[in-house]
Design an enzyme around this catalytic site. Structure first.
Site, PDB file in Angstrom:
ATOM      1  N   ARG A  53      32.268  35.174  37.447  1.00 17.19           N
ATOM      2  CA  ARG A  53      32.518  35.680  38.783  1.00 17.19           C
ATOM      3  C   ARG A  53      32.026  34.612  39.751  1.00 17.19           C
ATOM      4  NH1 ARG A  53      27.963  34.597  39.955  1.00 17.19           N
ATOM      5  NH2 ARG A  53      28.312  35.608  41.945  1.00 17.19           N
ATOM      6  N   ASP A 244      33.896  34.316  49.731  1.00 13.05           N
ATOM      7  CA  ASP A 244      35.069  34.392  48.851  1.00 13.05           C
ATOM      8  C   ASP A 244      36.351  34.036  49.573  1.00 13.05           C
ATOM      9  OD1 ASP A 244      32.868  36.381  47.904  1.00 13.05           O
ATOM     10  OD2 ASP A 244      34.088  35.936  46.131  1.00 13.05           O
ATOM     11  N   ASN A 254      32.691  38.165  52.217  1.00 12.60           N
ATOM     12  CA  ASN A 254      31.668  37.919  51.206  1.00 12.60           C
ATOM     13  C   ASN A 254      31.209  39.260  50.640  1.00 12.60           C
ATOM     14  OD1 ASN A 254      30.110  35.860  49.782  1.00 12.60           O
ATOM     15  ND2 ASN A 254      28.331  36.763  50.777  1.00 12.60           N
TER      16      ASN A 254
HETATM   17  C1  LIG Z   1      30.349  30.790  45.679  1.00 11.51           C
HETATM   18  S1  LIG Z   1      31.336  32.188  45.733  1.00 11.51           S
HETATM   19  C2  LIG Z   1      30.126  33.425  45.468  1.00 11.51           C
HETATM   20  C3  LIG Z   1      30.540  34.754  45.996  1.00 11.51           C
HETATM   21  O1  LIG Z   1      31.213  35.527  44.983  1.00 11.51           O
HETATM   22  C4  LIG Z   1      30.479  36.716  44.803  1.00 11.51           C
HETATM   23  O2  LIG Z   1      31.269  37.828  44.495  1.00 11.51           O
HETATM   24  P1  LIG Z   1      31.428  38.307  42.949  1.00 11.51           P
HETATM   25  O3  LIG Z   1      30.085  38.211  42.305  1.00 11.51           O
HETATM   26  O4  LIG Z   1      31.951  39.728  43.076  1.00 11.51           O
HETATM   27  O5  LIG Z   1      32.451  37.373  42.349  1.00 11.51           O
HETATM   28  C5  LIG Z   1      29.774  36.920  46.121  1.00 11.51           C
HETATM   29  O6  LIG Z   1      30.656  37.385  47.124  1.00 11.51           O
HETATM   30  C6  LIG Z   1      29.313  35.515  46.375  1.00 11.51           C
HETATM   31  O7  LIG Z   1      28.891  35.233  47.671  1.00 11.51           O
END
Ligand SMILES: CSC[C@H]1O[C@H](OP(=O)(O)O)[C@H](O)[C@@H]1O
EC number: 5.3.1.23
Length: 367
Positions: A53, A244, A254
């Site tokens: 992720r 994101d 985000n």
């Molecule tokens: C460097 S992008 C990180 C960004 O992604 C995360 O979301 P997820 O864990 O659901 O993929 C989160 O929004 C972070 O800030």
């Protein structure tokens, strides 16, 4: 990044050249395990269930997923179907679609027989590029931390609050929000990080705390609702988060809860920065109004994973049985609440003009 003295990235090609290895982030922090992805479907599943992720890492994983698909069937139809299957796994991070379109532009002109090999090579290039991009973000963000450090009594740390995980585990290495932190720590500047646990998936507690601990960066885990209080009491010098998707006007999508942190930072005068690579900018959107917000399952709110005293990893229900739950996974912070955008090219104001100054080649095409 190093884990117990061993250098890791979050994703790398297997020796057989026909599969790819990922760190399974659903096992962290209690178990550091890797998983080998051998098919398009396994790559798509890994993105969907968040074994991988983080916007940049989702994109690189999708690039490798496309390569895995083309090993099996390199036809035009298979290429198009694989792109749409991967693109549909998570809607908010623009890096997913960006990476797939980058791959399409390289692969479509290739003869089908060459596509799989070219796809693995392009995915590896994309991974290397992400490492260098995030390293550069760290160099630019370091300047912000250095400036604040000059205002602190000798030896007192710069206190930085971050939300979710925008660390090396969200990228291929370095991270975006954490890259300036690692650069400052490695340069000997005292830093301390307030780590938002980040309900419901607890990326802060499970991933950011794990990362910072492994790198020896002083940090304190806090509940998501404590940040505003700490800012009111002068305990936060700087907020740095990831993102994101950034719209052409500087609005930022985000992890859910980011908007509330930005409001608190605005109200208390704490600088609020967002770190991102160029691949996270959506030039087609004139504002954050139309950024798709992923709705994830209620179980992520109702059930929590943890480790019992005897070391068993278990899941427990934390809500009243039968209570429904809503689970929007992201929110949008308006550009007016963002002090600046830390990119691989430098620090921009969160505005159309700010982004155009850093990316002049996009000035005319931006929405
Ligand atoms: C460097 S992008 C990180 C960004 O992604 C995360 O979301 P997820 O864990 O659901 O993929 C989160 O929004 C972070 O800030």
């Amino acid at each position: 990044m190093k884990i117990d003295g061993v250098l890791y990235r979050t994703i790398w090609p297997s020796d057989d050249g026909a599969s790819v290895v990922i760190v399974d982030q659903t096992r962290l922090p209690h178990r550091f395990e890797t998983v080998t992805l051998g098919t398009l479907e396994e790559a798509a599943h890994a993105i969907r269930v968040m074994q991988v992720r983080g916007a940049p890492l989702i994109g690189v994983t999708a690039a490798y997923g496309l390569a895995l698909a083309l090993v099996r069937d390199a036809s035009d139809a298979a290429l198009a179907q694989a792109i749409e299957l991967l693109a549909g796994q998570r809607p908010t991070a623009i890096n997913l679609r960006w990476a797939l379109e980058e791959m399409r532009s390289v692969l479509q002109p290739q003869p089908p027989g060459d596509r799989a090999c070219r796809a693995f090579a392009k995915a590896a290039e994309m991974a290397d590029e992400d490492v260098e991009t995030c390293r550069r973000i760290g160099g630019h963000g370091l300047k912000l931390i250095e400036e604040i450090a000059k205002t602190k009594p000798a030896g007192e740390p710069v206190n930085i609050l971050t939300h979710c995980n925008a660390g090396w585990l969200a990228c291929v290495d370095w991270g975006t929000a954490t890259s300036p932190i690692y650069h400052a720590h490695d340069a000997g500047i005292p830093v301390h990080v307030w780590v938002d646990e980040t309900r419901p998936r607890n990326q802060g507690a499970a991933l950011t705390a794990f990362e910072l601990g492994a790198h020896g960066v002083p940090h304190t885990l806090i509940v998501d609702n404590a940040g505003g209080h700490l800012m009111q009491h002068g305990k936060v010098d700087l907020c740095i988060v990831g993102t994101d998707r950034v719209a052409a006007n500087g609005d930022v999508a985000n992890k859910i809860g980011t908007y509330l942190k930005a409001l608190a930072a605005h109200d208390t005068g704490v600088p609020f920065y967002v770190a991102l690579p160029y691949s996270t900018i959506d030039w087609t959107l004139s504002s954050g109004r139309d950024i798709p917000i992923e709705e994830r399952g209620a179980d992520e709110v109702l059930v929590m994973q943890g480790r019992t005293a005897d070391g068993t990893v278990a899941e427990v229900e934390i809500a009243a049985p039968g209570s429904p739950a809503a689970n929007p996974a992201f929110d949008v912070t308006p550009a007016r609440l963002v002090t600046g955008l830390i990119t691989e090219r430098g620090i921009a104001l969160a505005s159309r003009e700010g982004l155009a100054a850093l990316y002049p080649e996009r000035r005319e095409s931006a929405a």
